[in-house]
Design a protein around this motif. Structure first.
Motif: not given
Length: 552
Positions: A79, A108, A140, A498
Protein backbone atom coordinates in the motif's frame (compact mmCIF):
# COMPACT_ATOMS: atom_id res chain seq x y z
CA UNK A 1 15.65 -19.38 15.79
CA UNK A 2 18.87 -17.42 16.32
CA UNK A 3 18.77 -14.02 14.54
CA UNK A 4 21.19 -13.65 11.65
CA UNK A 5 23.91 -11.04 11.60
CA UNK A 6 21.83 -8.87 9.28
CA UNK A 7 18.76 -9.18 11.53
CA UNK A 8 20.82 -8.08 14.52
CA UNK A 9 22.14 -5.09 12.59
CA UNK A 10 18.64 -4.10 11.42
CA UNK A 11 17.31 -4.40 14.97
CA UNK A 12 20.05 -2.04 16.14
CA UNK A 13 19.23 0.53 13.45
CA UNK A 14 15.50 0.41 14.18
CA UNK A 15 16.14 0.86 17.89
CA UNK A 16 18.52 3.76 17.30
CA UNK A 17 16.87 5.61 14.41
CA UNK A 18 13.22 4.53 14.16
CA UNK A 19 12.01 4.04 17.74
CA UNK A 20 10.89 7.46 18.95
CA UNK A 21 10.02 8.22 22.57
CA UNK A 22 8.31 11.26 24.05
CA UNK A 23 10.85 13.33 25.98
CA UNK A 24 9.57 16.62 27.35
CA UNK A 25 12.79 17.25 29.28
CA UNK A 26 15.11 17.29 26.27
CA UNK A 27 16.69 20.53 25.05
CA UNK A 28 14.41 20.20 22.01
CA UNK A 29 11.35 18.36 23.40
CA UNK A 30 10.19 15.33 21.42
CA UNK A 31 6.40 15.27 21.41
CA UNK A 32 4.51 12.35 19.90
CA UNK A 33 0.76 12.61 19.53
CA UNK A 34 -2.00 10.25 18.47
CA UNK A 35 -3.57 11.64 15.31
CA UNK A 36 -7.12 10.92 16.42
CA UNK A 37 -7.14 11.91 20.10
CA UNK A 38 -4.26 14.37 20.24
CA UNK A 39 -3.03 12.61 23.39
CA UNK A 40 0.67 12.21 24.06
CA UNK A 41 2.15 8.85 23.09
CA UNK A 42 4.98 7.29 25.01
CA UNK A 43 6.55 5.90 21.84
CA UNK A 44 6.11 5.23 18.14
CA UNK A 45 8.08 3.58 15.33
CA UNK A 46 9.11 5.69 12.35
CA UNK A 47 10.56 2.97 10.13
CA UNK A 48 10.17 5.30 7.16
CA UNK A 49 13.18 7.12 8.57
CA UNK A 50 15.16 4.05 7.45
CA UNK A 51 13.71 3.66 3.95
CA UNK A 52 14.96 7.13 3.00
CA UNK A 53 18.58 6.06 3.53
CA UNK A 54 20.24 3.86 0.92
CA UNK A 55 22.21 1.66 3.33
CA UNK A 56 19.22 1.05 5.59
CA UNK A 57 16.89 0.40 2.66
CA UNK A 58 19.37 -2.09 1.21
CA UNK A 59 19.54 -3.87 4.57
CA UNK A 60 15.74 -4.06 4.76
CA UNK A 61 15.67 -5.70 1.31
CA UNK A 62 18.42 -8.18 2.25
CA UNK A 63 16.55 -9.24 5.40
CA UNK A 64 13.40 -9.77 3.33
CA UNK A 65 15.21 -12.16 0.98
CA UNK A 66 16.86 -13.94 3.90
CA UNK A 67 13.38 -14.72 5.21
CA UNK A 68 11.49 -15.27 1.96
CA UNK A 69 13.87 -16.69 -0.65
CA UNK A 70 12.78 -20.27 0.03
CA UNK A 71 9.21 -19.30 -0.98
CA UNK A 72 10.27 -18.13 -4.45
CA UNK A 73 8.56 -17.72 -6.94
CA UNK A 74 6.17 -14.93 -5.90
CA UNK A 75 5.19 -11.35 -6.71
CA UNK A 76 5.47 -8.44 -4.27
CA UNK A 77 3.16 -5.49 -3.57
CA UNK A 78 1.96 -3.11 -0.91
CA UNK A 79 0.00 0.00 0.00
CA UNK A 80 1.18 3.50 -0.79
CA UNK A 81 3.16 5.37 0.56
CA UNK A 82 5.18 3.34 3.04
CA UNK A 83 5.49 0.18 0.96
CA UNK A 84 6.69 1.89 -2.23
CA UNK A 85 10.42 2.12 -1.36
CA UNK A 86 10.32 -1.32 0.29
CA UNK A 87 8.83 -3.00 -2.77
CA UNK A 88 11.25 -1.18 -5.09
CA UNK A 89 14.27 -2.23 -3.00
CA UNK A 90 13.06 -5.84 -2.76
CA UNK A 91 12.56 -6.04 -6.53
CA UNK A 92 16.02 -4.61 -7.26
CA UNK A 93 17.66 -6.92 -4.71
CA UNK A 94 15.85 -9.81 -6.37
CA UNK A 95 17.35 -8.78 -9.71
CA UNK A 96 20.81 -9.08 -8.16
CA UNK A 97 19.87 -12.68 -7.34
CA UNK A 98 18.70 -13.26 -10.94
CA UNK A 99 15.03 -13.28 -9.89
CA UNK A 100 12.68 -11.37 -12.20
CA UNK A 101 10.20 -10.17 -9.56
CA UNK A 102 6.82 -8.78 -10.60
CA UNK A 103 5.54 -5.98 -8.35
CA UNK A 104 2.49 -3.77 -7.86
CA UNK A 105 1.31 -0.91 -5.67
CA UNK A 106 -2.18 -0.36 -4.24
CA UNK A 107 -3.44 3.20 -4.01
CA UNK A 108 -5.23 4.31 -0.83
CA UNK A 109 -7.88 5.77 -3.12
CA UNK A 110 -8.43 5.11 -6.79
CA UNK A 111 -6.79 7.60 -9.16
CA UNK A 112 -9.45 10.09 -10.26
CA UNK A 113 -8.05 10.83 -13.73
CA UNK A 114 -6.18 9.09 -16.52
CA UNK A 115 -6.60 5.31 -16.25
CA UNK A 116 -8.36 5.60 -12.85
CA UNK A 117 -6.42 2.66 -11.42
CA UNK A 118 -6.64 1.29 -7.91
CA UNK A 119 -3.60 -0.93 -8.49
CA UNK A 120 -0.48 0.27 -10.31
CA UNK A 121 1.19 -2.64 -12.05
CA UNK A 122 -0.22 -5.92 -13.33
CA UNK A 123 -0.95 -8.92 -11.15
CA UNK A 124 0.30 -12.25 -12.46
CA UNK A 125 -0.65 -15.80 -11.50
CA UNK A 126 2.26 -16.09 -9.03
CA UNK A 127 1.56 -16.13 -5.26
CA UNK A 128 1.06 -12.62 -3.87
CA UNK A 129 3.29 -11.39 -1.04
CA UNK A 130 2.17 -8.11 0.55
CA UNK A 131 4.90 -6.08 2.26
CA UNK A 132 4.73 -3.28 4.82
CA UNK A 133 6.98 -1.81 7.48
CA UNK A 134 4.78 -2.92 10.39
CA UNK A 135 1.40 -4.39 11.22
CA UNK A 136 -0.71 -2.95 14.01
CA UNK A 137 -4.47 -3.46 13.72
CA UNK A 138 -4.12 -4.82 10.18
CA UNK A 139 -6.43 -2.21 8.64
CA UNK A 140 -3.99 -1.22 5.90
CA UNK A 141 -3.35 -4.83 5.00
CA UNK A 142 -7.05 -5.53 4.71
CA UNK A 143 -7.39 -2.74 2.16
CA UNK A 144 -4.65 -4.32 0.07
CA UNK A 145 -6.27 -7.76 0.37
CA UNK A 146 -9.63 -6.33 -0.76
CA UNK A 147 -8.04 -4.60 -3.77
CA UNK A 148 -6.16 -7.76 -4.79
CA UNK A 149 -9.29 -9.89 -4.47
CA UNK A 150 -11.20 -7.43 -6.67
CA UNK A 151 -8.69 -8.32 -9.40
CA UNK A 152 -9.45 -12.02 -8.97
CA UNK A 153 -6.29 -12.88 -7.01
CA UNK A 154 -5.65 -13.99 -3.43
CA UNK A 155 -2.95 -12.82 -1.02
CA UNK A 156 -0.70 -15.73 -0.08
CA UNK A 157 1.62 -14.11 2.49
CA UNK A 158 1.89 -10.88 4.47
CA UNK A 159 5.44 -9.84 5.36
CA UNK A 160 6.30 -7.06 7.81
CA UNK A 161 9.37 -6.03 9.73
CA UNK A 162 7.55 -5.31 12.99
CA UNK A 163 4.51 -7.02 14.52
CA UNK A 164 2.52 -5.14 17.16
CA UNK A 165 1.09 -8.53 18.23
CA UNK A 166 -2.53 -7.42 17.97
CA UNK A 167 -5.02 -10.27 18.24
CA UNK A 168 -7.44 -8.71 15.74
CA UNK A 169 -4.80 -8.66 12.99
CA UNK A 170 -3.75 -12.27 13.56
CA UNK A 171 -7.33 -13.49 13.82
CA UNK A 172 -8.10 -11.84 10.49
CA UNK A 173 -5.13 -13.42 8.70
CA UNK A 174 -5.94 -16.84 10.16
CA UNK A 175 -9.59 -16.56 9.10
CA UNK A 176 -8.56 -15.56 5.57
CA UNK A 177 -5.97 -18.34 5.29
CA UNK A 178 -3.11 -15.86 4.78
CA UNK A 179 0.40 -16.86 5.85
CA UNK A 180 2.27 -14.30 7.95
CA UNK A 181 5.98 -13.55 8.38
CA UNK A 182 7.49 -10.86 10.60
CA UNK A 183 11.11 -10.12 11.50
CA UNK A 184 10.51 -8.62 14.96
CA UNK A 185 7.77 -8.40 17.55
CA UNK A 186 6.89 -5.39 19.66
CA UNK A 187 7.94 -7.32 22.74
CA UNK A 188 11.46 -7.69 21.29
CA UNK A 189 11.84 -3.97 22.02
CA UNK A 190 10.44 -4.33 25.54
CA UNK A 191 7.15 -2.69 24.55
CA UNK A 192 3.47 -3.63 24.69
CA UNK A 193 0.51 -2.09 22.91
CA UNK A 194 -1.17 0.32 25.34
CA UNK A 195 -4.56 1.98 25.50
CA UNK A 196 -3.05 5.37 24.67
CA UNK A 197 -2.41 4.14 21.12
CA UNK A 198 -6.11 4.49 20.28
CA UNK A 199 -7.24 2.98 16.99
CA UNK A 200 -9.99 4.18 14.74
CA UNK A 201 -13.28 2.31 14.61
CA UNK A 202 -12.94 -0.25 11.82
CA UNK A 203 -14.76 -3.47 10.86
CA UNK A 204 -13.15 -6.13 13.07
CA UNK A 205 -14.27 -8.94 10.81
CA UNK A 206 -16.31 -9.43 7.68
CA UNK A 207 -19.81 -10.68 8.46
CA UNK A 208 -20.93 -10.01 4.89
CA UNK A 209 -19.55 -11.24 1.60
CA UNK A 210 -19.91 -9.70 -1.83
CA UNK A 211 -22.33 -11.74 -3.93
CA UNK A 212 -22.07 -9.69 -7.12
CA UNK A 213 -21.11 -6.24 -8.42
CA UNK A 214 -22.79 -4.42 -11.29
CA UNK A 215 -20.24 -2.15 -13.00
CA UNK A 216 -21.69 0.40 -15.45
CA UNK A 217 -19.46 1.75 -18.23
CA UNK A 218 -17.61 5.07 -18.03
CA UNK A 219 -16.88 5.14 -14.28
CA UNK A 220 -16.09 8.55 -12.81
CA UNK A 221 -14.03 8.92 -9.64
CA UNK A 222 -13.83 12.72 -9.54
CA UNK A 223 -16.89 13.57 -7.45
CA UNK A 224 -16.27 12.46 -3.86
CA UNK A 225 -19.79 13.29 -2.67
CA UNK A 226 -22.91 11.27 -1.85
CA UNK A 227 -24.09 9.51 -5.01
CA UNK A 228 -27.49 8.41 -6.26
CA UNK A 229 -28.62 5.91 -3.66
CA UNK A 230 -30.35 2.64 -4.53
CA UNK A 231 -34.12 2.12 -4.33
CA UNK A 232 -35.77 -1.27 -4.63
CA UNK A 233 -38.96 -3.14 -5.37
CA UNK A 234 -39.50 -6.90 -5.31
CA UNK A 235 -37.39 -7.56 -8.39
CA UNK A 236 -35.05 -4.69 -9.19
CA UNK A 237 -32.62 -2.12 -7.81
CA UNK A 238 -32.86 1.39 -9.28
CA UNK A 239 -30.16 4.06 -9.20
CA UNK A 240 -28.51 6.76 -11.27
CA UNK A 241 -24.87 7.24 -12.20
CA UNK A 242 -22.69 10.26 -12.90
CA UNK A 243 -22.28 9.03 -16.49
CA UNK A 244 -25.83 10.31 -17.09
CA UNK A 245 -27.54 6.90 -17.20
CA UNK A 246 -30.25 5.55 -14.92
CA UNK A 247 -30.23 1.79 -14.31
CA UNK A 248 -32.62 -0.97 -13.32
CA UNK A 249 -30.71 -4.06 -12.17
CA UNK A 250 -32.04 -7.51 -11.30
CA UNK A 251 -31.52 -7.74 -7.55
CA UNK A 252 -30.88 -11.49 -7.58
CA UNK A 253 -28.50 -11.85 -10.54
CA UNK A 254 -26.93 -8.39 -10.86
CA UNK A 255 -27.83 -8.25 -14.55
CA UNK A 256 -29.01 -5.00 -16.11
CA UNK A 257 -32.74 -5.07 -16.94
CA UNK A 258 -32.90 -1.67 -18.64
CA UNK A 259 -31.13 1.68 -18.79
CA UNK A 260 -32.25 5.22 -19.53
CA UNK A 261 -29.99 8.00 -20.82
CA UNK A 262 -30.67 11.53 -19.58
CA UNK A 263 -29.71 14.68 -21.46
CA UNK A 264 -26.14 15.86 -21.86
CA UNK A 265 -24.57 17.25 -18.67
CA UNK A 266 -21.24 17.41 -16.85
CA UNK A 267 -22.29 15.61 -13.67
CA UNK A 268 -24.98 13.14 -14.76
CA UNK A 269 -27.22 11.85 -11.95
CA UNK A 270 -26.64 12.30 -8.20
CA UNK A 271 -30.31 12.34 -7.25
CA UNK A 272 -31.52 9.29 -5.32
CA UNK A 273 -34.73 7.83 -6.79
CA UNK A 274 -38.06 7.25 -5.07
CA UNK A 275 -40.66 4.73 -6.18
CA UNK A 276 -44.25 5.50 -7.11
CA UNK A 277 -47.03 2.96 -7.67
CA UNK A 278 -45.74 2.01 -11.12
CA UNK A 279 -42.75 4.24 -11.65
CA UNK A 280 -39.53 5.74 -10.31
CA UNK A 281 -38.73 9.47 -9.97
CA UNK A 282 -35.31 11.16 -9.90
CA UNK A 283 -33.59 14.38 -10.95
CA UNK A 284 -30.59 14.87 -13.24
CA UNK A 285 -27.98 17.52 -13.95
CA UNK A 286 -29.51 18.09 -17.39
CA UNK A 287 -32.11 20.14 -15.47
CA UNK A 288 -35.01 17.68 -15.67
CA UNK A 289 -37.00 15.59 -13.23
CA UNK A 290 -37.95 12.21 -14.69
CA UNK A 291 -40.77 9.79 -13.92
CA UNK A 292 -40.03 6.45 -15.60
CA UNK A 293 -42.01 3.23 -15.84
CA UNK A 294 -40.35 0.67 -13.55
CA UNK A 295 -41.13 -2.16 -15.93
CA UNK A 296 -39.26 -0.96 -19.02
CA UNK A 297 -37.84 2.53 -18.34
CA UNK A 298 -40.19 4.40 -20.67
CA UNK A 299 -40.98 8.02 -19.78
CA UNK A 300 -44.23 8.64 -17.89
CA UNK A 301 -43.42 12.35 -17.71
CA UNK A 302 -40.40 14.65 -17.83
CA UNK A 303 -40.35 18.08 -16.19
CA UNK A 304 -37.64 20.45 -17.45
CA UNK A 305 -37.59 22.69 -14.39
CA UNK A 306 -34.06 24.10 -13.95
CA UNK A 307 -30.50 24.25 -15.24
CA UNK A 308 -29.44 21.49 -12.82
CA UNK A 309 -31.12 19.08 -10.40
CA UNK A 310 -28.79 17.49 -7.84
CA UNK A 311 -31.43 17.15 -5.12
CA UNK A 312 -33.42 13.97 -4.53
CA UNK A 313 -37.22 13.80 -4.73
CA UNK A 314 -39.52 13.47 -1.73
CA UNK A 315 -43.10 12.23 -2.11
CA UNK A 316 -46.35 13.41 -0.52
CA UNK A 317 -48.79 10.86 -2.01
CA UNK A 318 -51.83 12.15 -0.09
CA UNK A 319 -51.23 15.59 -1.65
CA UNK A 320 -50.38 14.10 -5.06
CA UNK A 321 -47.08 16.03 -4.95
CA UNK A 322 -43.37 15.39 -5.30
CA UNK A 323 -40.88 17.91 -3.85
CA UNK A 324 -37.33 18.45 -5.11
CA UNK A 325 -34.61 21.12 -4.91
CA UNK A 326 -33.50 23.04 -8.01
CA UNK A 327 -30.44 24.92 -9.26
CA UNK A 328 -31.14 27.92 -11.54
CA UNK A 329 -28.94 30.40 -13.38
CA UNK A 330 -31.02 33.35 -12.16
CA UNK A 331 -29.32 36.17 -10.24
CA UNK A 332 -30.42 36.19 -6.57
CA UNK A 333 -32.84 33.33 -7.31
CA UNK A 334 -30.32 30.59 -7.98
CA UNK A 335 -32.18 27.92 -6.03
CA UNK A 336 -35.73 26.79 -5.42
CA UNK A 337 -37.90 24.15 -3.83
CA UNK A 338 -40.53 23.03 -6.31
CA UNK A 339 -43.68 20.95 -5.87
CA UNK A 340 -44.66 18.94 -8.95
CA UNK A 341 -47.90 17.15 -9.66
CA UNK A 342 -47.24 13.47 -9.10
CA UNK A 343 -49.38 12.36 -12.05
CA UNK A 344 -48.38 14.95 -14.67
CA UNK A 345 -45.10 16.55 -13.54
CA UNK A 346 -46.65 20.01 -13.82
CA UNK A 347 -45.45 22.68 -11.39
CA UNK A 348 -47.84 23.34 -8.49
CA UNK A 349 -45.69 25.88 -6.61
CA UNK A 350 -42.08 27.06 -6.33
CA UNK A 351 -40.24 28.76 -3.44
CA UNK A 352 -37.07 30.56 -4.62
CA UNK A 353 -33.85 30.95 -2.63
CA UNK A 354 -30.79 33.10 -3.16
CA UNK A 355 -28.34 30.23 -3.76
CA UNK A 356 -28.46 26.73 -5.24
CA UNK A 357 -30.59 24.13 -3.49
CA UNK A 358 -28.74 20.83 -3.50
CA UNK A 359 -30.39 19.67 -0.27
CA UNK A 360 -33.09 17.02 -0.43
CA UNK A 361 -36.45 17.99 1.14
CA UNK A 362 -38.07 16.04 3.99
CA UNK A 363 -41.83 15.70 4.40
CA UNK A 364 -43.94 15.31 7.56
CA UNK A 365 -47.25 13.75 6.52
CA UNK A 366 -49.01 14.12 9.88
CA UNK A 367 -48.72 17.94 9.79
CA UNK A 368 -48.21 18.36 6.04
CA UNK A 369 -44.93 20.21 6.45
CA UNK A 370 -41.91 20.18 4.18
CA UNK A 371 -38.41 21.30 5.19
CA UNK A 372 -35.25 21.74 3.13
CA UNK A 373 -31.80 23.31 3.32
CA UNK A 374 -29.98 25.59 0.93
CA UNK A 375 -26.48 26.58 -0.12
CA UNK A 376 -27.05 30.05 1.38
CA UNK A 377 -27.05 28.47 4.85
CA UNK A 378 -30.80 28.58 5.41
CA UNK A 379 -33.21 25.88 6.54
CA UNK A 380 -36.81 26.49 5.45
CA UNK A 381 -40.09 25.17 6.83
CA UNK A 382 -43.07 25.42 4.49
CA UNK A 383 -46.68 24.38 4.17
CA UNK A 384 -46.49 21.36 1.89
CA UNK A 385 -49.73 22.03 0.02
CA UNK A 386 -49.33 25.74 -0.72
CA UNK A 387 -45.58 26.35 -0.43
CA UNK A 388 -46.15 29.14 2.10
CA UNK A 389 -43.02 29.71 4.18
CA UNK A 390 -43.41 29.56 7.97
CA UNK A 391 -39.85 30.47 8.88
CA UNK A 392 -36.22 30.28 7.87
CA UNK A 393 -33.30 29.44 10.13
CA UNK A 394 -29.87 30.85 9.25
CA UNK A 395 -26.75 28.76 9.81
CA UNK A 396 -23.11 29.61 9.12
CA UNK A 397 -22.80 27.29 6.13
CA UNK A 398 -24.83 25.33 3.55
CA UNK A 399 -27.02 22.33 4.24
CA UNK A 400 -26.22 19.91 1.39
CA UNK A 401 -27.98 16.73 2.54
CA UNK A 402 -31.55 16.34 3.78
CA UNK A 403 -32.82 17.60 7.15
CA UNK A 404 -34.65 15.13 9.40
CA UNK A 405 -37.93 15.54 11.29
CA UNK A 406 -37.81 14.61 14.99
CA UNK A 407 -41.51 14.89 15.79
CA UNK A 408 -41.18 13.45 19.30
CA UNK A 409 -39.41 16.67 20.29
CA UNK A 410 -40.96 18.78 17.50
CA UNK A 411 -37.66 19.74 15.96
CA UNK A 412 -35.72 19.47 12.71
CA UNK A 413 -32.19 18.03 12.64
CA UNK A 414 -29.84 19.82 10.23
CA UNK A 415 -26.19 18.65 9.87
CA UNK A 416 -24.47 21.49 8.00
CA UNK A 417 -21.32 22.51 6.17
CA UNK A 418 -20.40 24.90 9.00
CA UNK A 419 -19.34 21.78 10.99
CA UNK A 420 -22.39 22.03 13.27
CA UNK A 421 -25.37 19.72 13.62
CA UNK A 422 -28.42 21.77 14.63
CA UNK A 423 -31.72 21.00 16.31
CA UNK A 424 -34.33 23.60 15.23
CA UNK A 425 -37.70 24.04 16.94
CA UNK A 426 -40.54 23.39 14.49
CA UNK A 427 -42.95 25.90 16.03
CA UNK A 428 -40.61 28.85 16.54
CA UNK A 429 -37.73 28.25 14.13
CA UNK A 430 -35.31 28.82 17.02
CA UNK A 431 -32.23 26.77 17.81
CA UNK A 432 -32.71 24.00 20.38
CA UNK A 433 -29.18 22.63 20.36
CA UNK A 434 -26.06 22.18 18.31
CA UNK A 435 -22.92 20.08 18.48
CA UNK A 436 -19.78 20.42 16.42
CA UNK A 437 -17.56 18.15 14.34
CA UNK A 438 -14.03 18.63 13.08
CA UNK A 439 -15.14 18.98 9.45
CA UNK A 440 -18.32 19.48 7.43
CA UNK A 441 -21.40 17.31 7.68
CA UNK A 442 -22.42 15.91 4.27
CA UNK A 443 -24.81 13.43 5.81
CA UNK A 444 -28.50 13.05 6.63
CA UNK A 445 -29.10 12.29 10.30
CA UNK A 446 -30.97 9.20 11.47
CA UNK A 447 -33.25 9.52 14.51
CA UNK A 448 -34.19 6.35 16.41
CA UNK A 449 -36.18 6.92 19.61
CA UNK A 450 -34.05 9.32 21.69
CA UNK A 451 -30.82 9.00 19.74
CA UNK A 452 -29.42 10.80 16.71
CA UNK A 453 -26.87 9.13 14.42
CA UNK A 454 -24.82 11.08 11.87
CA UNK A 455 -21.43 10.91 10.14
CA UNK A 456 -19.03 13.71 9.24
CA UNK A 457 -16.21 14.38 6.80
CA UNK A 458 -13.92 14.51 9.85
CA UNK A 459 -14.13 10.68 9.61
CA UNK A 460 -16.14 10.37 12.83
CA UNK A 461 -19.58 8.89 13.40
CA UNK A 462 -21.56 10.62 16.14
CA UNK A 463 -24.28 9.40 18.52
CA UNK A 464 -26.22 12.17 20.26
CA UNK A 465 -28.78 11.86 23.08
CA UNK A 466 -31.76 13.99 22.03
CA UNK A 467 -33.53 13.62 25.38
CA UNK A 468 -30.58 15.00 27.35
CA UNK A 469 -29.04 17.16 24.57
CA UNK A 470 -25.73 15.43 25.13
CA UNK A 471 -23.13 13.91 22.81
CA UNK A 472 -22.91 10.24 23.79
CA UNK A 473 -20.22 8.81 21.57
CA UNK A 474 -17.72 9.74 18.88
CA UNK A 475 -16.69 6.76 16.77
CA UNK A 476 -13.54 7.39 14.69
CA UNK A 477 -13.22 5.69 11.29
CA UNK A 478 -10.47 6.00 8.68
CA UNK A 479 -12.54 7.66 5.95
CA UNK A 480 -14.94 10.52 5.37
CA UNK A 481 -18.56 9.50 5.92
CA UNK A 482 -20.82 10.31 2.96
CA UNK A 483 -23.11 7.29 3.31
CA UNK A 484 -26.28 8.32 5.14
CA UNK A 485 -27.03 6.02 8.12
CA UNK A 486 -30.01 3.68 7.91
CA UNK A 487 -32.08 1.69 10.40
CA UNK A 488 -32.03 -2.01 9.42
CA UNK A 489 -32.84 -5.04 11.59
CA UNK A 490 -32.80 -3.14 14.89
CA UNK A 491 -29.37 -1.71 14.16
CA UNK A 492 -27.68 1.19 12.38
CA UNK A 493 -25.80 0.77 9.08
CA UNK A 494 -23.48 3.21 7.32
CA UNK A 495 -20.43 3.27 5.06
CA UNK A 496 -17.23 5.32 5.04
CA UNK A 497 -14.62 6.24 2.46
CA UNK A 498 -12.17 3.73 3.96
CA UNK A 499 -14.29 1.07 2.23
CA UNK A 500 -15.96 -0.12 5.41
CA UNK A 501 -19.68 -0.90 5.56
CA UNK A 502 -20.53 -1.02 9.27
CA UNK A 503 -23.38 -2.35 11.37
CA UNK A 504 -23.60 -1.07 14.95
CA UNK A 505 -26.09 -1.40 17.77
CA UNK A 506 -27.84 1.64 19.21
CA UNK A 507 -25.02 2.19 21.72
CA UNK A 508 -22.35 2.20 19.01
CA UNK A 509 -20.96 -1.32 19.47
CA UNK A 510 -19.72 -3.01 16.31
CA UNK A 511 -21.96 -5.87 15.15
CA UNK A 512 -20.67 -6.62 11.67
CA UNK A 513 -19.99 -5.37 8.18
CA UNK A 514 -17.55 -5.77 5.33
CA UNK A 515 -14.51 -4.03 3.88
CA UNK A 516 -15.02 -3.14 0.20
CA UNK A 517 -12.22 -2.17 -2.22
CA UNK A 518 -14.24 0.87 -3.33
CA UNK A 519 -15.74 3.66 -1.21
CA UNK A 520 -19.44 3.30 -0.30
CA UNK A 521 -21.10 6.69 -0.88
CA UNK A 522 -24.81 5.92 -0.53
CA UNK A 523 -27.06 4.50 2.18
CA UNK A 524 -27.20 0.73 2.60
CA UNK A 525 -30.56 -0.87 1.76
CA UNK A 526 -31.79 -4.34 2.72
CA UNK A 527 -34.13 -6.93 1.20
CA UNK A 528 -35.55 -9.04 4.00
CA UNK A 529 -37.03 -11.66 1.66
CA UNK A 530 -33.72 -12.70 0.12
CA UNK A 531 -31.50 -11.48 3.00
CA UNK A 532 -29.29 -9.25 0.87
CA UNK A 533 -27.79 -5.79 1.33
CA UNK A 534 -27.02 -3.25 -1.40
CA UNK A 535 -24.86 -0.12 -1.62
CA UNK A 536 -23.40 2.04 -4.41
CA UNK A 537 -19.71 2.96 -4.40
CA UNK A 538 -17.49 5.49 -6.14
CA UNK A 539 -17.37 4.63 -9.81
CA UNK A 540 -21.13 3.86 -9.74
CA UNK A 541 -20.62 0.20 -8.77
CA UNK A 542 -23.75 -1.42 -7.33
CA UNK A 543 -22.60 -3.97 -4.73
CA UNK A 544 -24.80 -6.82 -3.51
CA UNK A 545 -23.79 -8.37 -0.18
CA UNK A 546 -25.13 -11.27 1.83
CA UNK A 547 -24.34 -12.58 5.33
CA UNK A 548 -21.52 -15.06 5.79
CA UNK A 549 -22.98 -18.23 7.33
CA UNK A 550 -22.06 -18.64 10.98
CA UNK A 551 -20.42 -21.96 11.75
CA UNK A 552 -22.13 -23.99 14.46
Amino acid sequence: MTPSKREKELFKRIEQDALMRTNLKADEPIILRATQTGKLLNWLFDIRALVTKSDDLNLLAEVFWDKMEKQWPFQVGGLEVGAIPLVAAIVMKGREKNYNVNSFMVRKSRKKAGLCKQIEGTLTSEPVVVVDDLINSGHSMRRVVAAVEQEGQKVDTIFTYLDFERESAHEYMTAEGIKYRSVYKLSDFGLTYGSDQKERFFPDENTLKVEWVYEPPMPNYVFSVPHSGPAQDDDKIYYGADNGYFYAVDKRTGQKVWEFQTGESIKGIFSSPVLTEKGVIFGAYDGSVYHLDRNDGTVIWEAAVAEYVGSSPCLAPELNLVFIGLEHNIFNNRGALVALNLETGEKEWEQFTQEYMHSTPAYCAEERLVTVGCNDGKVLLLDAKSGRKYWEFIMEGPLKAAPTFDMKRRQIIAPAFDKNCYGIDIDSGEENFRFSAGHVFYNTALVVEDKLYVGSCDKNFYIYDLAKNKLLKTMPTTGRILSHPRYINNSVWFGANDGGVRQIDFEGNYLGGVLLPERPVTPVIYDEKINRYYVVTMGNFLVCMEPIPVEA
